[in-house]
Design a protein around this motif. Structure first.
Motif, mmCIF file in Angstrom:
data_model
loop_
_atom_site.group_PDB
_atom_site.id
_atom_site.type_symbol
_atom_site.label_atom_id
_atom_site.label_comp_id
_atom_site.label_asym_id
_atom_site.label_seq_id
_atom_site.Cartn_x
_atom_site.Cartn_y
_atom_site.Cartn_z
ATOM 1 N N UNK A 163 0.823 -1.217 0.000
ATOM 2 C CA UNK A 163 0.000 0.000 0.000
ATOM 3 C C UNK A 163 0.855 1.265 0.000
ATOM 4 N N UNK A 203 -2.169 1.942 -3.678
ATOM 5 C CA UNK A 203 -2.771 2.394 -2.416
ATOM 6 C C UNK A 203 -4.293 2.419 -2.545
ATOM 7 N N UNK A 215 0.251 1.156 14.453
ATOM 8 C CA UNK A 215 -0.089 0.618 13.138
ATOM 9 C C UNK A 215 -1.592 0.736 12.881
ATOM 10 N N UNK A 229 -2.577 4.232 12.194
ATOM 11 C CA UNK A 229 -2.134 4.654 10.866
ATOM 12 C C UNK A 229 -2.959 4.021 9.749
ATOM 13 N N UNK A 230 -3.333 2.754 9.932
ATOM 14 C CA UNK A 230 -3.978 2.015 8.839
ATOM 15 C C UNK A 230 -5.495 2.165 8.786
ATOM 16 N N UNK A 270 -7.167 4.427 6.379
ATOM 17 C CA UNK A 270 -6.910 4.115 4.964
ATOM 18 C C UNK A 270 -7.720 2.907 4.507
#
Lengths: 371, 347
Positions: free
Chosen positions: A66, A73, A95, A98-99, A102
């Motif tokens: 990604x 992405x 993590x 952050x993820x 998205x």
């Protein structure tokens, strides 16, 4: 035979020679532009195809992929539906923070930890962004508080599976609140959630989560008959119920479960020492009734009835009562390799045998009787 | 020609062919039996009756070039034969995917557009093996992909629990002190060695001790000057450290260690040479600095560092204690290069 083998090898080799020649002279004389119509930039790859390729790699590689380019992405953000971060031993919280924003299309998220890392802010981020979540595993997240459950309740209403085993900080109010929003829950693991799994919470689950099929209440010592009976009345589709270590449970709970949950296939009563023969006979009777009713309706099924029963350390039970259950449920086995009736610690139940073990026993003893 | 010969030749000669048009407009004639192995072509033939002549050739998807079509047909030709063992098929597949990545990508894409699932699975597995274990840069290089993600879009690097500016600052100070001490010890040893070979006479030494050579007051003032200068330098150093730690504190509490504020940049630029010296881009290895240090001196330094830690981190007693106790073993974690000038210089 040898000739045949060598012929096949020859064919193979020929095939490969041909394969190697394709690019050199496959289209000779036709003036073909080889590059025409081909994806020269691999960023143009279809989303489905990229996701198929990434489904074959581990989750770490998916995250790395990604970061490759905008095309990938977007494809991953749009197409990724399952992610496990259980491999992450140090920075799971960062993590997730952050993820989550998205990967908004996630349907399955596994965040099982060996040492507690997840904090409420991470779960809140998940709830804020991943509204399509259906399966969420937060097991052994000792740091999480009620804030997380409230966030999940509001943000992930389509949850069908939730594992919060070992999350000892959750309260029963938060769990009841979650049950009132996540009404599609089919699988709920509350093993070790001593504070959360109270009768109040179970009443809420019974009231709201009518599709529940699997519930693990292992070592939830505060659960009593009131909670279990509420479940039995509210969740008729219950198939697996683990009450291991729920020491307050009595025969009343088992009787109601036997009568109200016709699809019950697995029941764990390990260390429920208040259980007596009354409970066993009610299980046996209800299964016989179900089978009779099934044959009347024309849908009788030999596989009906309990397939797993754990009565280890239930020392008050007698062989005749347990044998009655065994006889009424052909899928229960005491024979080696198919152990589904677990009776360890009950020394007085050694004479109990399943149907197939009994047949084998008779087959051995009958010839001797003839002589 | 006998009837038997005719019977042998006839099926071969009457083998049906179909016409396929690739993305570049070229038309190829292919055995129907082999082409039908591709579901898309099979569908076109059965449902629409296409491909029977050159004029109504089956138009293949845009992603199928003549080269990839030849490869796909070779694959179909082999796998379509019924009598082959799994071992043979496996062996063929293994050799078949031995090609450069670009061609493998094209083949995957073409097979996907022709709905040829077995080949898509095979090539996808091969590509997955290529991707696995690679960094984003390596993947970009392999597939010739653009690096079009902005810094903000890229995933934030993971921060280690010890990867905090304040801890790094402390580690650096600790290591620097040890290094200075070691240097001092070494110089002292050199001086001692030099003193052993003193050639001066007893009279000279006595006159030196009595201070007859020069004005003792003058010596004293120079000493005081030195003392004052040292004190000033120490104050300057402390103030710059405090300033730096304040910046870092803001960053940590704001949970934005990577994206520094403009304020931090300004402080970084205006900070004096002493700060530059303290934050010099160096990785100190605490392990080799400890050798041959006087325990009393070591204790003194430890006290000094602890005092600094207390001033700097009144809110972190446990973590600092842990750090100080394991100071010798722990290697300092370098900060990620994505941060801006201040932290990059300090890392």
């Amino acid at each position: 035979m040898v000739g045949k083998e060598s012929l096949r090898t020859e064919v193979l080799n020929l095939s490969f020679e041909k394969l190697m020649m394709v690019e050199c002279g496959g289209n000779s004389g036709k003036g073909v532009n080889i590059k025409a119509g081909v994806i020269t930039e691999w960023k143009d790859i279809p989303v489905e195809l990229l996701m198929q390729i990434l489904s074959l790699v581990d989750d770490q590689t998916v995250i790395i992929a990604s970061e490759v380019c905008r095309g990938w992405r977007e494809a991953i953000c749009f197409g990724l539906t399952r992610l496990s971060l259980s491999w992450c031993s140090k920075n799971m919280n960062n993590l997730v923070l952050s993820l989550s924003p998205k990967f908004t299309k996630l349907q399955t998220l596994i965040l099982r930890q060996d040492k507690p890392q997840l904090e409420d802010n991470a779960v809140e981020t998940i709830a804020n962004f991943c509204h399509d979540l259906q399966i969420l595993d937060l097991s052994k997240s000792f740091k999480l508080t009620d804030r997380s459950l409230y966030a999940v309740a509001l943000g992930c209403r389509d949850l069908t599976k939730l594992n919060i085993s070992g999350c000892s900080a959750f309260s029963d109010n938060a769990l009841a609140y979650l049950a009132s929003f996540c009404r599609k829950l089919k699988v709920l693991n509350l093993c070790g959630c001593v504070k959360a799994a109270s009768d109040t919470a179970l009443q809420a689950i019974g009231h709201y989560c009518n599709q529940l099929q699997f519930l693990n209440l292992g070592w939830c010592e505060n659960v009593s008959d009131v909670g279990v009976m509420s479940l039995a009345y509210g969740c008729p589709d219950l198939r697996t119920l683990d009450l291991c270590g729920c020491v307050l449970i009595t025969d009343d709970s088992v009787i109601v479960l036997a009568n109200r949950c016709p699809h019950l296939r697995s029941l764990g009563l390990y260390y429920c020492q208040s259980i007596t023969d009354k409970a066993m006979y009610s299980l046996a009777q209800s299964k016989l009734n179900n089978r009779m009713w099934g044959s009347v309706k024309g849908g009788g099924n030999d596989d009906d009835g309990l397939r797993t029963l754990n009565i280890s350390q239930c020392t008050a039970l007698t062989p005749s009562a347990v044998q009655a259950v065994c006889d009424s449920c052909p899928s229960l086995h005491t024979c080696s390799g198919r152990h589904s009736l677990i009776m360890s610690g009950c020394l007085n139940l050694t004479s109990v045998h399943c149907v197939c073990a009994g047949q084998a026993h008779r087959a051995i003893t009958l010839p001797h009787a003839a002589h | 020609m006998s009837e038997i010969d005719m019977a042998v030749i006839k099926p071969e000669m009457m083998k049906p062919y179909i016409w396929l048009e690739t993305s570049d407009g070229s038309i190829q004639q292919v055995e129907q039996e082999i082409a039908m192995y591709c579901p898309l072509i099979c569908q076109e033939i059965i449902q629409k009756g296409m491909g029977s002549s050159k004029s109504c050739a089956i138009c293949l998807p845009q992603r199928v070039s003549p080269v990839t079509l030849s490869l796909i047909l070779d694959y179909c030709r082999f796998h379509q034969v019924p009598g082959r063992s799994n071992k043979e098929r496996k062996s063929y597949d293994e050799k078949f995917i031995r090609m450069d990545t670009k061609r493998l990508c094209e083949l995957t894409s073409a097979a996907d557009s022709l709905q040829l699932k077995p080949l898509v699975d095979l090539t996808s597995r091969a590509l997955a093996r290529i991707i696995e274990g690679k960094s984003p840069e390596e993947i970009r290089e392999i597939f010739h992909l653009p690096d079009d993600l902005t810094e903000e879009e890229k995933l934030e690097p993971l921060k280690n629990t010890t990867d905090d500016p304040r801890i790094r600052l402390l580690n650096r100070l600790y290591a620097k002190k040890r290094k200075e001490l070691r240097e001092r010890e070494r110089l002292k040893n050199v001086e001692v060695e030099e003193e052993h070979v003193d050639e001066r006479s007893v009279d000279d030494l006595l006159s030196f001790i009595n201070g007859n050579d020069g004005d003792p007051k003058e010596v004293k003032t120079s000493k005081n000057k030195k003392k004052n200068r040292r004190k000033k330098e120490q104050q300057q150093k402390n103030s710059s450290l405090k300033e730096a730690s304040e910046v870092n504190k803001v960053e940590v509490n704001g949970q934005s260690i990577r994206h520094q504020s403009a304020e931090a940049d300004r402080i970084a630029e205006t900070s004096n040479s002493h700060t530059e010296d303290v934050f010099a881009h160096r990785e100190f290895d605490d392990g080799d600095i400890d050798d041959g240090i006087d325990p009393a001196l070591k204790e003194k330094i430890d006290r000094e560092v602890e005092d600094f830690a207390r001033r700097l981190n009144s809110d972190w007693p446990e973590r600092m204690q842990e750090l100080l106790s394991s100071g010798q073993e722990r290697k300092m974690m370098l900060f990620t290069p994505n941060g801006n000038s201040f932290l990059r210089r300090n890392a």
